[in-house]
Design a protein around this motif. Structure first.
Motif, PDB file in Angstrom:
ATOM      1  N   VAL A 111      -8.042 -11.380 -12.036  1.00 19.10           N
ATOM      2  CA  VAL A 111      -7.963  -9.922 -11.991  1.00 19.10           C
ATOM      3  C   VAL A 111      -6.510  -9.518 -12.254  1.00 19.10           C
ATOM      4  CG1 VAL A 111      -8.345  -7.848 -10.614  1.00 19.10           C
ATOM      5  CG2 VAL A 111      -9.859  -9.825 -10.334  1.00 19.10           C
ATOM      6  N   SER A 112      -6.296  -8.797 -13.330  1.00 19.10           N
ATOM      7  CA  SER A 112      -4.943  -8.405 -13.743  1.00 19.10           C
ATOM      8  C   SER A 112      -4.458  -7.193 -12.953  1.00 19.10           C
ATOM      9  CB  SER A 112      -4.921  -8.057 -15.226  1.00 19.10           C
ATOM     10  OG  SER A 112      -5.257  -9.180 -15.987  1.00 19.10           O
ATOM     11  N   PHE A 113      -3.150  -7.103 -12.792  1.00 15.83           N
ATOM     12  CA  PHE A 113      -2.524  -5.957 -12.137  1.00 15.83           C
ATOM     13  C   PHE A 113      -1.076  -5.863 -12.592  1.00 15.83           C
ATOM     14  CE2 PHE A 113      -2.532  -9.569  -9.171  1.00 15.83           C
ATOM     15  CZ  PHE A 113      -1.179  -9.766  -8.945  1.00 15.83           C
ATOM     16  N   PHE A 114      -0.425  -4.793 -12.207  1.00 11.78           N
ATOM     17  CA  PHE A 114       0.995  -4.592 -12.476  1.00 11.78           C
ATOM     18  C   PHE A 114       1.759  -4.781 -11.171  1.00 11.78           C
ATOM     19  CE2 PHE A 114      -1.305  -1.866 -15.478  1.00 11.78           C
ATOM     20  CZ  PHE A 114      -0.837  -2.378 -16.679  1.00 11.78           C
ATOM     21  N   VAL A 115       2.962  -5.311 -11.267  1.00 15.67           N
ATOM     22  CA  VAL A 115       3.776  -5.539 -10.076  1.00 15.67           C
ATOM     23  C   VAL A 115       4.892  -4.508 -10.028  1.00 15.67           C
ATOM     24  CG1 VAL A 115       5.332  -7.145  -8.908  1.00 15.67           C
ATOM     25  CG2 VAL A 115       3.264  -8.000 -10.004  1.00 15.67           C
ATOM     26  N   ASP A 116       4.946  -3.801  -8.909  1.00 14.97           N
ATOM     27  CA  ASP A 116       6.028  -2.857  -8.683  1.00 14.97           C
ATOM     28  C   ASP A 116       7.184  -3.536  -7.965  1.00 14.97           C
ATOM     29  OD1 ASP A 116       7.220  -0.277  -8.706  1.00 14.97           O
ATOM     30  OD2 ASP A 116       6.618   0.027  -6.624  1.00 14.97           O
ATOM     31  N   TYR A 117       6.850  -4.461  -7.053  1.00 19.28           N
ATOM     32  CA  TYR A 117       7.868  -5.082  -6.215  1.00 19.28           C
ATOM     33  C   TYR A 117       7.306  -6.395  -5.686  1.00 19.28           C
ATOM     34  CZ  TYR A 117      11.003  -5.442  -2.133  1.00 19.28           C
ATOM     35  OH  TYR A 117      11.911  -5.858  -1.205  1.00 19.28           O
ATOM     36  N   ASP A 118       8.102  -7.451  -5.697  1.00 26.28           N
ATOM     37  CA  ASP A 118       7.679  -8.666  -5.005  1.00 26.28           C
ATOM     38  C   ASP A 118       8.858  -9.266  -4.267  1.00 26.28           C
ATOM     39  OD1 ASP A 118       8.613 -11.378  -6.280  1.00 26.28           O
ATOM     40  OD2 ASP A 118       7.989 -10.221  -8.023  1.00 26.28           O
ATOM     41  N   GLU A 119       8.541  -9.904  -3.152  1.00 27.00           N
ATOM     42  CA  GLU A 119       9.569 -10.452  -2.281  1.00 27.00           C
ATOM     43  C   GLU A 119       9.117 -11.818  -1.778  1.00 27.00           C
ATOM     44  OE1 GLU A 119      11.872  -8.283   1.119  1.00 27.00           O
ATOM     45  OE2 GLU A 119       9.965  -8.964   1.942  1.00 27.00           O
ATOM     46  N   SER A 140       6.322 -20.461   3.177  1.00 23.11           N
ATOM     47  CA  SER A 140       6.768 -19.446   2.226  1.00 23.11           C
ATOM     48  C   SER A 140       5.744 -18.315   2.171  1.00 23.11           C
ATOM     49  CB  SER A 140       6.926 -20.051   0.833  1.00 23.11           C
ATOM     50  OG  SER A 140       7.919 -21.044   0.838  1.00 23.11           O
ATOM     51  N   VAL A 141       6.241 -17.106   1.994  1.00 22.46           N
ATOM     52  CA  VAL A 141       5.381 -15.924   1.957  1.00 22.46           C
ATOM     53  C   VAL A 141       5.827 -15.033   0.800  1.00 22.46           C
ATOM     54  CG1 VAL A 141       4.633 -13.861   3.213  1.00 22.46           C
ATOM     55  CG2 VAL A 141       5.037 -15.991   4.458  1.00 22.46           C
ATOM     56  N   TYR A 142       4.873 -14.634  -0.034  1.00 26.91           N
ATOM     57  CA  TYR A 142       5.133 -13.664  -1.090  1.00 26.91           C
ATOM     58  C   TYR A 142       4.513 -12.332  -0.671  1.00 26.91           C
ATOM     59  CZ  TYR A 142       6.614 -17.215  -4.458  1.00 26.91           C
ATOM     60  OH  TYR A 142       7.293 -18.200  -5.117  1.00 26.91           O
ATOM     61  N   ASP A 143       5.340 -11.317  -0.527  1.00 24.83           N
ATOM     62  CA  ASP A 143       4.859  -9.956  -0.297  1.00 24.83           C
ATOM     63  C   ASP A 143       4.957  -9.225  -1.624  1.00 24.83           C
ATOM     64  OD1 ASP A 143       4.283  -9.927   2.540  1.00 24.83           O
ATOM     65  OD2 ASP A 143       6.440 -10.152   2.841  1.00 24.83           O
ATOM     66  N   VAL A 144       3.820  -8.718  -2.088  1.00 20.25           N
ATOM     67  CA  VAL A 144       3.759  -8.113  -3.422  1.00 20.25           C
ATOM     68  C   VAL A 144       3.218  -6.697  -3.316  1.00 20.25           C
ATOM     69  CG1 VAL A 144       2.817  -8.332  -5.757  1.00 20.25           C
ATOM     70  CG2 VAL A 144       3.316 -10.396  -4.417  1.00 20.25           C
ATOM     71  N   THR A 145       3.942  -5.755  -3.884  1.00 16.96           N
ATOM     72  CA  THR A 145       3.434  -4.401  -4.054  1.00 16.96           C
ATOM     73  C   THR A 145       2.939  -4.323  -5.490  1.00 16.96           C
ATOM     74  OG1 THR A 145       4.986  -3.505  -2.455  1.00 16.96           O
ATOM     75  CG2 THR A 145       3.986  -1.946  -4.000  1.00 16.96           C
ATOM     76  N   TYR A 181      -4.725   5.625 -10.235  1.00 18.63           N
ATOM     77  CA  TYR A 181      -3.652   4.782  -9.711  1.00 18.63           C
ATOM     78  C   TYR A 181      -4.080   4.274  -8.337  1.00 18.63           C
ATOM     79  CZ  TYR A 181       0.974   3.375  -8.005  1.00 18.63           C
ATOM     80  OH  TYR A 181       2.031   2.681  -7.499  1.00 18.63           O
ATOM     81  N   VAL A 182      -4.188   2.951  -8.213  1.00 19.54           N
ATOM     82  CA  VAL A 182      -4.546   2.323  -6.947  1.00 19.54           C
ATOM     83  C   VAL A 182      -3.474   1.292  -6.635  1.00 19.54           C
ATOM     84  CG1 VAL A 182      -6.287   1.026  -5.669  1.00 19.54           C
ATOM     85  CG2 VAL A 182      -7.010   2.617  -7.463  1.00 19.54           C
ATOM     86  N   ALA A 183      -2.876   1.393  -5.465  1.00 17.07           N
ATOM     87  CA  ALA A 183      -1.800   0.485  -5.085  1.00 17.07           C
ATOM     88  C   ALA A 183      -2.251  -0.453  -3.970  1.00 17.07           C
ATOM     89  CB  ALA A 183      -0.583   1.283  -4.626  1.00 17.07           C
ATOM     90  N   PHE A 184      -1.676  -1.638  -3.951  1.00 17.54           N
ATOM     91  CA  PHE A 184      -1.932  -2.626  -2.912  1.00 17.54           C
ATOM     92  C   PHE A 184      -0.601  -3.193  -2.437  1.00 17.54           C
ATOM     93  CE2 PHE A 184      -5.982  -2.699  -5.044  1.00 17.54           C
ATOM     94  CZ  PHE A 184      -6.917  -3.141  -4.114  1.00 17.54           C
ATOM     95  N   ASP A 185      -0.494  -3.419  -1.147  1.00 17.48           N
ATOM     96  CA  ASP A 185       0.553  -4.267  -0.585  1.00 17.48           C
ATOM     97  C   ASP A 185      -0.165  -5.522  -0.140  1.00 17.48           C
ATOM     98  OD1 ASP A 185       2.906  -2.631  -0.763  1.00 17.48           O
ATOM     99  OD2 ASP A 185       2.010  -1.350   0.768  1.00 17.48           O
ATOM    100  N   ALA A 186       0.147  -6.651  -0.737  1.00 19.52           N
ATOM    101  CA  ALA A 186      -0.574  -7.893  -0.462  1.00 19.52           C
ATOM    102  C   ALA A 186       0.400  -8.996  -0.069  1.00 19.52           C
ATOM    103  CB  ALA A 186      -1.371  -8.321  -1.688  1.00 19.52           C
ATOM    104  N   THR A 187      -0.098  -9.913   0.754  1.00 20.06           N
ATOM    105  CA  THR A 187       0.683 -11.065   1.183  1.00 20.06           C
ATOM    106  C   THR A 187      -0.029 -12.316   0.716  1.00 20.06           C
ATOM    107  OG1 THR A 187       1.473  -9.868   3.123  1.00 20.06           O
ATOM    108  CG2 THR A 187       1.632 -12.266   3.181  1.00 20.06           C
ATOM    109  N   PHE A 188       0.702 -13.184   0.018  1.00 17.08           N
ATOM    110  CA  PHE A 188       0.156 -14.437  -0.504  1.00 17.08           C
ATOM    111  C   PHE A 188       0.935 -15.607   0.077  1.00 17.08           C
ATOM    112  CE2 PHE A 188      -0.704 -11.249  -3.783  1.00 17.08           C
ATOM    113  CZ  PHE A 188      -2.057 -11.452  -4.014  1.00 17.08           C
TER     114      PHE A 188
END
Length: 152
Positions: free
Chosen positions: A16-24, A52-57, A110-117
């Protein structure tokens, strides 16, 4: 000078494709500090790597963003790790720990997600085989298809 727009990879999770606004990325070592009474030096003992944790907006944009959001939710809630592709960090197997979806009035499409991987492998240099990629994409498509089937 580097052309960043041409070198960044398209972001996705389990197909599932998406755009990344911010990742940490949060990473590091687990340490134990040994302090001796009356001493002036602390002995530092390394206990291995911390998780390790990736937080992605991330966001979805367009006429099909509502359907894409359902598909993304389905693959993030599917059991086991999925294939995560981030624009700068590249590909990795990762488990979606959690997410928060947001939508706002006057921002239709426009649908936004804050996700943790959480990466499946906690050290650098992990390489995926073609079999890993194929199996993960197939699992993501199956999960998304079953989620869509509920609505029809």
């Amino acid at each position: 000078m580097r052309n960043w727009q041409k070198t960044l990879r398209p972001a996705s999770f389990s197909g599932v494709s998406f755009f990344v606004d911010y990742d940490e990325l949060t990473a590091g070592k687990r340490l134990a500090f040994h302090e001796v009474a009356g001493g002036r030096q602390t002995v530092v003992e390394e206990l291995g790597l911390s998780t390790s944790v990736y937080d992605v907006t991330l966001y979805l944009l367009g006429d099909a963003s509502d359907a894409q959001a359902l598909a993304l939710q389905a693959v993030m809630l599917a059991p086991g790790p999925g294939f995560l592709m981030l624009p700068m960090d590249g590909a990795m197997m990762a488990t979606a720990q959690g997410f928060r979806r947001t939508r706002a009035k006057d921002r239709f499409g426009y649908v936004a997600f804050d996700a943790t991987f959480i990466p499946a492998v906690n050290d650098g240099g992990a390489v995926l085989s073609l079999g890993d990629v194929t199996a993960t994409v197939a699992a993501g498509i199956a999960a998304a298809a079953s989620q869509f089937a509920r609505f029809f």
